[in-house]
Design a protein around this motif. Structure first.
Motif, short mmCIF file in Angstrom:
data_model
loop_
_atom_site.label_atom_id
_atom_site.label_comp_id
_atom_site.label_asym_id
_atom_site.label_seq_id
_atom_site.Cartn_x
_atom_site.Cartn_y
_atom_site.Cartn_z
N VAL A 27 0.84 -1.20 0.00
CA VAL A 27 0.00 0.00 0.00
C VAL A 27 0.87 1.25 0.00
O VAL A 27 0.64 2.20 -0.77
CB VAL A 27 -0.95 0.01 1.22
CG1 VAL A 27 -1.66 1.36 1.33
CG2 VAL A 27 -1.98 -1.11 1.11
N GLN A 28 1.89 1.26 0.85
CA GLN A 28 2.80 2.41 0.90
C GLN A 28 3.50 2.63 -0.42
O GLN A 28 3.66 3.76 -0.88
CB GLN A 28 3.84 2.20 2.01
CG GLN A 28 3.27 2.27 3.41
CD GLN A 28 4.33 1.98 4.46
OE1 GLN A 28 5.13 1.04 4.33
NE2 GLN A 28 4.37 2.78 5.51
N ALA A 29 3.94 1.52 -1.05
CA ALA A 29 4.62 1.63 -2.34
C ALA A 29 3.68 2.18 -3.41
O ALA A 29 4.05 3.06 -4.20
CB ALA A 29 5.18 0.28 -2.76
N GLU A 30 2.46 1.67 -3.47
CA GLU A 30 1.47 2.18 -4.42
C GLU A 30 1.30 3.69 -4.28
O GLU A 30 1.34 4.43 -5.28
CB GLU A 30 0.11 1.51 -4.19
CG GLU A 30 -0.02 0.09 -4.68
CD GLU A 30 -1.47 -0.39 -4.60
OE1 GLU A 30 -2.37 0.46 -4.47
OE2 GLU A 30 -1.70 -1.61 -4.65
N GLU A 31 1.08 4.13 -3.05
CA GLU A 31 0.84 5.55 -2.81
C GLU A 31 2.04 6.39 -3.20
O GLU A 31 1.90 7.46 -3.83
CB GLU A 31 0.50 5.77 -1.33
CG GLU A 31 -0.84 5.16 -0.93
CD GLU A 31 -1.07 5.21 0.57
OE1 GLU A 31 -0.10 5.49 1.33
OE2 GLU A 31 -2.21 4.96 1.01
N GLY A 32 3.24 5.91 -2.86
CA GLY A 32 4.45 6.66 -3.19
C GLY A 32 4.67 6.76 -4.69
O GLY A 32 5.05 7.83 -5.20
N ILE A 33 4.44 5.68 -5.40
CA ILE A 33 4.66 5.67 -6.85
C ILE A 33 3.63 6.54 -7.56
O ILE A 33 3.97 7.35 -8.43
CB ILE A 33 4.62 4.22 -7.38
CG1 ILE A 33 5.85 3.44 -6.89
CG2 ILE A 33 4.54 4.20 -8.91
CD1 ILE A 33 5.76 1.95 -7.09
N LEU A 34 2.37 6.41 -7.20
CA LEU A 34 1.32 7.19 -7.86
C LEU A 34 1.47 8.68 -7.60
O LEU A 34 1.07 9.51 -8.43
CB LEU A 34 -0.06 6.71 -7.42
CG LEU A 34 -0.49 5.33 -7.96
CD1 LEU A 34 -1.81 4.91 -7.33
CD2 LEU A 34 -0.61 5.34 -9.48
N SER A 35 2.06 9.04 -6.46
CA SER A 35 2.24 10.46 -6.13
C SER A 35 3.23 11.14 -7.07
O SER A 35 3.28 12.37 -7.15
CB SER A 35 2.70 10.62 -4.68
OG SER A 35 4.05 10.19 -4.52
N LEU A 36 4.03 10.36 -7.79
CA LEU A 36 5.04 10.91 -8.69
C LEU A 36 4.50 11.17 -10.10
O LEU A 36 5.20 11.73 -10.94
CB LEU A 36 6.23 9.94 -8.79
CG LEU A 36 6.99 9.65 -7.49
CD1 LEU A 36 8.03 8.55 -7.73
CD2 LEU A 36 7.65 10.90 -6.95
N GLU A 37 3.29 10.78 -10.37
CA GLU A 37 2.73 10.90 -11.72
C GLU A 37 2.72 12.35 -12.19
O GLU A 37 2.32 13.27 -11.48
CB GLU A 37 1.31 10.35 -11.75
CG GLU A 37 0.66 10.44 -13.12
CD GLU A 37 -0.84 10.19 -13.10
OE1 GLU A 37 -1.49 10.42 -14.13
OE2 GLU A 37 -1.36 9.79 -12.04
N ASP A 38 3.20 12.56 -13.41
CA ASP A 38 3.08 13.85 -14.08
C ASP A 38 3.19 13.60 -15.58
O ASP A 38 3.06 12.46 -16.04
CB ASP A 38 4.13 14.85 -13.58
CG ASP A 38 5.57 14.43 -13.88
OD1 ASP A 38 5.78 13.47 -14.67
OD2 ASP A 38 6.50 15.06 -13.33
N GLU A 39 3.43 14.65 -16.37
CA GLU A 39 3.45 14.49 -17.82
C GLU A 39 4.63 13.63 -18.29
O GLU A 39 4.62 13.13 -19.42
CB GLU A 39 3.48 15.86 -18.51
CG GLU A 39 4.73 16.68 -18.27
CD GLU A 39 4.68 17.49 -16.96
OE1 GLU A 39 5.60 18.30 -16.76
OE2 GLU A 39 3.73 17.29 -16.17
#
Length: 333
Positions: A157-169
């Motif tokens: 769960v922590q990894a999912e949240e951390g990775i998705l928080s980096l999303e940009d163009e």
């Protein structure tokens, strides 16, 4: 609609010599991808030995927790699939510090390195264990509340949240929440529920079900799992960017006792032993309609056929020492 050409895209598979990774590596090579594998080779190089001479295959032996190794691995790649993890509740319980370091911190560092180097497509292997304990009887979708009941699931769960928080163009992550895998692999495992039950049935003539066996688990053959990853890599990026998918088959949501009964059908002389009170809090019945609609993904491998294949491989002495630690992600007693 999925792309028909892969254009020689170079994919880094972190954990590419493992149970799923060794199958995915072969599948991508056969479909025109160039494959680079980063793996610590904890269980040896035998699972990928035949690929080492392939012109489109490259191996980086090392640990993703080492920054210089990680930087070397992401050189000249277009896409990254991260399968590396300390997998499963028993292994994580034995190594809690390593679990946080590998499953969360190193995964986040890899994602950040990819974003910095403008490697746009990033696919992360999570787990349906993040749903933990199902409340009520509704199927769990990607929008359902997460209720992890183990260190393994919490780290995911922590990894999912951390990775998705980096999303940009410039960074487009996709999260795949995997069902419990089963089936034959070049890097065979006998610590997964279907594989374990089949091994015990053939070798010891016993099939153990702990805690009553009423718990629900979604299952998926490891070859179907590899197909799902390839579908994500082939899909137009706009359809998978920032998305989370449950990966499995609605028809293969099984109660543990029913898995045991399926094994017994293939090994009828094995004794089915149901024992103990409910101790495993994990219980989840999962919906897979999103991946079926978006990626046109449908599991094709059947449980009974896979049990038979494992049974035959054991009977044909494909495993010289079935208790060799290389077949287990956690030590056996």
């Amino acid at each position: 609609m999925r792309q028909s050409q892969n254009g020689g895209k170079r994919v880094l598979i972190v954990g590419g010599a493992g149970y799923l990774g060794s199958i995915l590596s072969r599948k991508l090579l056969s479909n025109g991808f160039k494959v680079k594998v980063l793996d610590v080779l904890m269980y040896g190089r035998e699972p990928i030995e035949e690929m080492l001479a392939h012109d489109a295959f490259e191996l980086v032996e090392g640990d993703m927790r080492n920054i210089s190794t990680l930087v070397k691995a992401i050189e000249r790649v277009d896409q990254v699939v991260n399968l590396a993890a300390i997998v499963g509740d028993p292994a994580c319980t034995l190594k809690p510090a390593d679990t946080i370091e590998t499953n969360f911190l190193a995964n986040r560092a890899l994602a950040e390195a990819c974003k910095y180097n403008q490697i746009n497509r990033f696919v992360y292997a999570s787990t349906c264990s993040v749903y933990g304990m199902m409340e009520g009887d509704e199927k769990l979708t990607e929008e359902s509340s997460l209720n992890p009941v183990s260190l393994y699931a919490r780290s995911k769960v922590q990894a999912e949240e951390g990775i998705l928080s980096l999303e940009d163009e410039n960074f487009s992550p996709t999260i795949l929440r995997m069902s419990t895998l089963y089936g034959y692999s070049p890097r065979m495992r006998f610590d997964l529920v279907v594989n374990t039950m089949t091994k015990n049935a053939v070798i010891d003539k016993k099939i153990f079900v702990h805690g009553g066996g009423k718990q629900w688990r979604p299952l998926l053959n490891v070859e179907d799992a590899a197909e799902a990853y390839m579908r994500v890599l082939q899909e137009p990026l706009k359809n998978v960017k920032g998305q989370t998918f449950n990966v499995g088959s609605e028809e293969q949501n099984y109660q543990i006792l029913d898995i045991a009964k399926a094994v017994k059908e293939s090994v009828p002389n094995a004794k089915l032993i149901v024992e103990g009170e409910e101790k495993d809090l994990r219980n989840y019945f999962v919906s897979f309609s999103k991946i079926e609609k978006t990626l046109e993904f449908k599991a094709v491998k059947q449980l009974k056929d896979s049990i038979f294949r494992i049974k035959k491989a054991i009977e044909d002495n494909r495993f010289s020492n079935i208790n060799d630690p290389k077949y287990y992600n956690v030590e056996i007693g």
